[in-house]
Motif scaffolding. Sequence first.
Motif, PDB file in Angstrom:
ATOM      1  N   GLU A 183       0.687  -1.072   0.096  1.00  0.00           N
ATOM      2  CA  GLU A 183      -0.014  -0.111  -0.188  1.00  0.00           C
ATOM      3  C   GLU A 183       0.962   1.069   0.080  1.00  0.00           C
ATOM      4  O   GLU A 183       2.197   1.308   0.607  1.00  0.00           O
ATOM      5  CB  GLU A 183      -1.119   0.134   1.328  1.00  0.00           C
ATOM      6  N   GLY A 184       0.250   2.413  -0.612  1.00  0.00           N
ATOM      7  CA  GLY A 184       1.089   3.656  -0.098  1.00  0.00           C
ATOM      8  C   GLY A 184       2.317   3.583  -1.060  1.00  0.00           C
ATOM      9  O   GLY A 184       2.317   3.337  -2.255  1.00  0.00           O
ATOM     10  N   ARG A 185       3.358   4.006  -0.641  1.00  0.00           N
ATOM     11  CA  ARG A 185       4.684   4.329  -1.241  1.00  0.00           C
ATOM     12  C   ARG A 185       5.275   2.769  -1.585  1.00  0.00           C
ATOM     13  O   ARG A 185       5.854   2.900  -2.900  1.00  0.00           O
ATOM     14  CB  ARG A 185       5.795   4.801  -0.052  1.00  0.00           C
ATOM     15  N   VAL A 186       5.070   1.806  -1.046  1.00  0.00           N
ATOM     16  CA  VAL A 186       5.493   0.423  -1.249  1.00  0.00           C
ATOM     17  C   VAL A 186       4.760  -0.129  -2.309  1.00  0.00           C
ATOM     18  O   VAL A 186       5.454  -0.505  -3.489  1.00  0.00           O
ATOM     19  CB  VAL A 186       5.307  -0.494  -0.082  1.00  0.00           C
ATOM     20  N   LEU A 187       3.616   0.251  -2.574  1.00  0.00           N
ATOM     21  CA  LEU A 187       2.734  -0.209  -3.853  1.00  0.00           C
ATOM     22  C   LEU A 187       3.447   0.594  -5.127  1.00  0.00           C
ATOM     23  O   LEU A 187       3.280  -0.027  -6.157  1.00  0.00           O
ATOM     24  CB  LEU A 187       1.244   0.301  -3.468  1.00  0.00           C
ATOM     25  N   LYS A 188       3.742   2.010  -4.943  1.00  0.00           N
ATOM     26  CA  LYS A 188       4.217   2.630  -5.957  1.00  0.00           C
ATOM     27  C   LYS A 188       5.487   2.167  -6.353  1.00  0.00           C
ATOM     28  O   LYS A 188       5.710   2.128  -7.522  1.00  0.00           O
ATOM     29  CB  LYS A 188       4.426   4.253  -5.582  1.00  0.00           C
ATOM     30  N   GLU A 189       6.331   1.570  -5.302  1.00  0.00           N
ATOM     31  CA  GLU A 189       7.673   1.204  -5.715  1.00  0.00           C
ATOM     32  C   GLU A 189       7.550  -0.050  -6.456  1.00  0.00           C
ATOM     33  O   GLU A 189       8.163  -0.497  -7.246  1.00  0.00           O
ATOM     34  CB  GLU A 189       8.377   1.043  -4.239  1.00  0.00           C
ATOM     35  N   THR A 191       5.225  -1.253  -8.441  1.00  0.00           N
ATOM     36  CA  THR A 191       4.729  -0.695  -9.615  1.00  0.00           C
ATOM     37  C   THR A 191       6.044  -0.620 -10.351  1.00  0.00           C
ATOM     38  O   THR A 191       5.970  -1.167 -11.644  1.00  0.00           O
ATOM     39  CB  THR A 191       3.822   0.169  -9.669  1.00  0.00           C
ATOM     40  N   TYR A 192       6.924   0.321 -10.034  1.00  0.00           N
ATOM     41  CA  TYR A 192       8.166   0.729 -11.016  1.00  0.00           C
ATOM     42  C   TYR A 192       8.940  -0.611 -10.884  1.00  0.00           C
ATOM     43  O   TYR A 192       9.758  -0.746 -12.039  1.00  0.00           O
ATOM     44  CB  TYR A 192       8.820   1.855 -10.254  1.00  0.00           C
ATOM     45  N   ILE A 193       9.110  -1.235  -9.785  1.00  0.00           N
ATOM     46  CA  ILE A 193       9.924  -2.543  -9.931  1.00  0.00           C
ATOM     47  C   ILE A 193       9.424  -3.360 -11.122  1.00  0.00           C
ATOM     48  O   ILE A 193      10.119  -4.163 -11.972  1.00  0.00           O
ATOM     49  CB  ILE A 193      10.064  -3.365  -8.728  1.00  0.00           C
ATOM     50  N   ASN A 194       8.193  -3.697 -11.057  1.00  0.00           N
ATOM     51  CA  ASN A 194       7.442  -4.867 -12.187  1.00  0.00           C
ATOM     52  C   ASN A 194       7.741  -4.282 -13.350  1.00  0.00           C
ATOM     53  O   ASN A 194       7.836  -5.062 -14.502  1.00  0.00           O
ATOM     54  CB  ASN A 194       5.996  -4.939 -11.793  1.00  0.00           C
ATOM     55  N   LYS A 195       7.581  -2.878 -13.702  1.00  0.00           N
ATOM     56  CA  LYS A 195       7.813  -2.445 -15.020  1.00  0.00           C
ATOM     57  C   LYS A 195       9.132  -2.461 -15.410  1.00  0.00           C
ATOM     58  O   LYS A 195       9.229  -2.878 -16.615  1.00  0.00           O
ATOM     59  CB  LYS A 195       7.370  -0.822 -14.873  1.00  0.00           C
ATOM     60  N   SER A 196      10.155  -2.168 -14.567  1.00  0.00           N
ATOM     61  CA  SER A 196      11.413  -2.334 -14.911  1.00  0.00           C
ATOM     62  C   SER A 196      11.853  -3.794 -15.236  1.00  0.00           C
ATOM     63  O   SER A 196      12.523  -4.149 -16.251  1.00  0.00           O
ATOM     64  CB  SER A 196      12.690  -1.857 -14.091  1.00  0.00           C
ATOM     65  N   LEU A 197      11.490  -4.839 -14.572  1.00  0.00           N
ATOM     66  CA  LEU A 197      11.620  -6.354 -14.838  1.00  0.00           C
ATOM     67  C   LEU A 197      10.854  -6.578 -16.264  1.00  0.00           C
ATOM     68  O   LEU A 197      11.344  -7.264 -16.715  1.00  0.00           O
ATOM     69  CB  LEU A 197      11.225  -6.802 -13.688  1.00  0.00           C
ATOM     70  N   SER A 198       9.670  -5.727 -16.461  1.00  0.00           N
ATOM     71  CA  SER A 198       8.956  -6.241 -17.895  1.00  0.00           C
ATOM     72  C   SER A 198       9.827  -5.530 -18.798  1.00  0.00           C
ATOM     73  O   SER A 198      10.073  -6.440 -20.025  1.00  0.00           O
ATOM     74  CB  SER A 198       7.930  -5.504 -17.942  1.00  0.00           C
ATOM     75  N   PHE A 199      10.530  -4.469 -18.732  1.00  0.00           N
ATOM     76  CA  PHE A 199      11.681  -4.098 -19.807  1.00  0.00           C
ATOM     77  C   PHE A 199      12.642  -4.829 -20.039  1.00  0.00           C
ATOM     78  O   PHE A 199      13.117  -5.205 -21.049  1.00  0.00           O
ATOM     79  CB  PHE A 199      11.626  -2.815 -19.477  1.00  0.00           C
ATOM     80  N   LEU A 200      13.125  -5.361 -18.864  1.00  0.00           N
ATOM     81  CA  LEU A 200      14.492  -6.256 -18.892  1.00  0.00           C
ATOM     82  C   LEU A 200      13.750  -7.633 -19.478  1.00  0.00           C
ATOM     83  O   LEU A 200      14.706  -7.983 -20.397  1.00  0.00           O
ATOM     84  CB  LEU A 200      14.920  -6.814 -17.554  1.00  0.00           C
ATOM     85  N   GLU A 201      12.832  -8.329 -19.356  1.00  0.00           N
ATOM     86  CA  GLU A 201      12.322  -9.446 -20.217  1.00  0.00           C
ATOM     87  C   GLU A 201      11.843  -9.104 -21.687  1.00  0.00           C
ATOM     88  O   GLU A 201      12.307 -10.020 -22.505  1.00  0.00           O
ATOM     89  CB  GLU A 201      10.770  -9.838 -19.428  1.00  0.00           C
ATOM     90  N   GLN A 202      11.590  -8.005 -22.031  1.00  0.00           N
ATOM     91  CA  GLN A 202      11.499  -7.390 -23.446  1.00  0.00           C
ATOM     92  C   GLN A 202      12.811  -7.568 -24.037  1.00  0.00           C
ATOM     93  O   GLN A 202      13.084  -8.099 -25.151  1.00  0.00           O
ATOM     94  CB  GLN A 202      10.652  -6.268 -23.607  1.00  0.00           C
ATOM     95  N   ALA A 203      13.767  -7.048 -23.370  1.00  0.00           N
ATOM     96  CA  ALA A 203      15.132  -6.962 -23.865  1.00  0.00           C
ATOM     97  C   ALA A 203      15.785  -8.254 -24.210  1.00  0.00           C
ATOM     98  O   ALA A 203      16.187  -8.679 -25.279  1.00  0.00           O
ATOM     99  CB  ALA A 203      16.209  -6.111 -22.925  1.00  0.00           C
ATOM    100  N   ILE A 204      15.399  -9.347 -23.160  1.00  0.00           N
ATOM    101  CA  ILE A 204      16.004 -10.738 -23.299  1.00  0.00           C
ATOM    102  C   ILE A 204      15.102 -11.374 -24.415  1.00  0.00           C
ATOM    103  O   ILE A 204      15.801 -12.283 -25.189  1.00  0.00           O
ATOM    104  CB  ILE A 204      15.783 -11.359 -22.068  1.00  0.00           C
ATOM    105  N   ILE A 205      14.073 -11.136 -24.523  1.00  0.00           N
ATOM    106  CA  ILE A 205      13.394 -11.754 -25.492  1.00  0.00           C
ATOM    107  C   ILE A 205      13.944 -11.162 -27.054  1.00  0.00           C
ATOM    108  O   ILE A 205      13.939 -11.983 -28.104  1.00  0.00           O
ATOM    109  CB  ILE A 205      11.886 -11.418 -25.863  1.00  0.00           C
ATOM    110  N   ALA A 206      14.145  -9.957 -27.192  1.00  0.00           N
ATOM    111  CA  ALA A 206      14.535  -9.642 -28.192  1.00  0.00           C
ATOM    112  C   ALA A 206      16.280  -9.957 -28.582  1.00  0.00           C
ATOM    113  O   ALA A 206      16.408 -10.396 -29.825  1.00  0.00           O
ATOM    114  CB  ALA A 206      14.681  -7.791 -28.396  1.00  0.00           C
TER     115      ALA A 206
END
Length: 650
Positions: A183-189, A191-206
């Motif tokens: 919740e709160g700040r931890v929830l926002k963090e 969200t950003y963590i999952n987004k950066s890991l998603s970008f990492l997975e996209q780079a690895i797929i490419a």
Amino acid sequence: MGTRKKVHAFVRVKPTDDFAHDMIKYGDDNKSIDIHLKKDTRRGVVNNQQTNWSFKLDGVLHDASQDLVYETVAKDVVSQALDGYNGTIMCYGQTGAGKTYTMTGATENYKHRGILPRALQQGETNRIIASHTMNKNSSRSHCIFTIYVEAHSRTLSDEKYITSKINLVDLAGSERLGKSGSEGRVLKEATYINKSLSFLEQAIIALGDQKRDHIPFRQCKLTHALKDSLGGNCNMVLVTNIYGEATQLEQTLSSLRFASRMKLVTTEPAINEKYDAERMVKNLEKELALLKQELAIHDSLANRTLVTYDPMDEIQIAEINSQVRRYLEGTLDEIDIINLRQIQEVFNQFRVVLSQQEQEVESALRRKYTLIDKNDFAAISAVQKAGVMDVDGHLVGEPDGQGFGLGVAPFSSKPGKKSKSRKTFKDQVRPSTPPPKPVAFEEFKNERGSEINRIFKENKSILNERRKRASETTQRINAIKQEIDVTKEALNFQKSLREKQGEYENKGLMIIDEEEFLLILKLKDLKKQYRSEYQDLRDLRAEIQYCQRLVDQCRHRLLTEFDIWYNESFVIPEDMQVALKPGSSIRPGMVPASRIVSLGEDDQDKFSQLQQMVLPEGPDSISFYNAKVKTEQKHNYLKTMIGLQQTHRK
């Protein structure tokens, strides 16, 4: 370059008392793991849900100690780093699965130390942690430890050394927001963590797709920082940390899929060799001094005591210059050769003397003559008109007062050569009727107007060449403009897509993906090319305007000269040709042909004869009228001469 090799991927299972033995199975070779899920009965009789998965890995670490993990995962990477190869070890997995424990370990017990040495534990103090239902001390950021290694050999040359770096990456945990209860700040963090890991997975797929040319490394700071490690000059190892419990099986499958994709990525590790420039200079100076000593011993044994191998000073160079000049003048028979450095300086002084002589000759010619550029057509036309250059472009020198004139005689005037000149209209008997002007014009261009016609053709050729270049430049400008429009449309599409997905800022700066960044750079380069080509087009248009003016002037001059030549050759009566010969007061073209009349009996003579026939009736008036006529003729003669002189001055 080194040979390409695939990324090594290992799985470490977190120990638990509630291990799902019926759902998670290990292979006999301890390099595969099978996952089995029970079908969801709520989906009905027809249920095509996948229930079995099998993953091939480089090793499965179950109930493994920290020592075994280090021996299996990190030992080879560190050993090769000491030999100059870069290395990266990355821990990936769900929150609380043991990534940080694998990487750094625990500080309570020496045996529980992780891959990262104790010396780097200080970097751990800057990390922020927070608590949620999955992990009491969850790492809320990605952490990258980098160890730089520089190795020098004691036996080999100290100029050459090897460098390498080891990246130890502890990624923040991937998690389902519903399970973590953030919740709160931890929830926002999260969200950003999952987004950066998603970008990492996209780079690895490419990276795993051999057909992909573009790898999106610039999507986030994490992928940009790991650009050299992912598919670069590096030995890379992935440790995937998973749970062994049935409740976390969905996240375990996601982590294992990530490990399978990582195994498709290839790297190309190579030794990083460098050279110490300062040490190389010192070693070369030592070697040079040693070689000089050996040469001195050799010269002493050969009774060559005057040989020196140091760079020559100004006095020695001046002496060689003097020897070269005396050798060229013939006062010195030969130049004594002592060493290679002297030979090089002798050839250098030959070049210096030759350059000085060329400058002296050019200076003497400039004092005596006016040098004209061959491409300056206006100057060439002027000197040809003045008689300094003939039609063929050969200079015809004038006498300098001390000898013969300088120049090249025409081929037709050389002795022993009979000129074969074809007959022209002027060489033939003058026709009773003037020839057609088109035929006469061709004759004029080949004879009297040949030089003007040549200049006219050259100017027209230059004009056509400039027009062709301007047309090509215009086509390039249009092509660049079309490419600019296409790039702008693609950039606007990327901007609208970024606005829909959400914009991200870092310290007030907008974060864009790599594709949009490349489009911005491409648009900037295209605009630069457009400005350069447009400036070239403006310059070409100015040159075309100038060349067109020259062509018009030459055309007007050619037609004017032709009219003068045609009138003088075929229109002016033959009895007027004497007045137009060289040396007379009337120059060719001075008096228009329409103003020239025959020297025979004119109206004035007829009037005088009529007077003499009529006036005898009054004989006393004859002398009066004769005096009056002579006065008027004298007045008209003076008026005509003054007009001719004014015309001559013009």
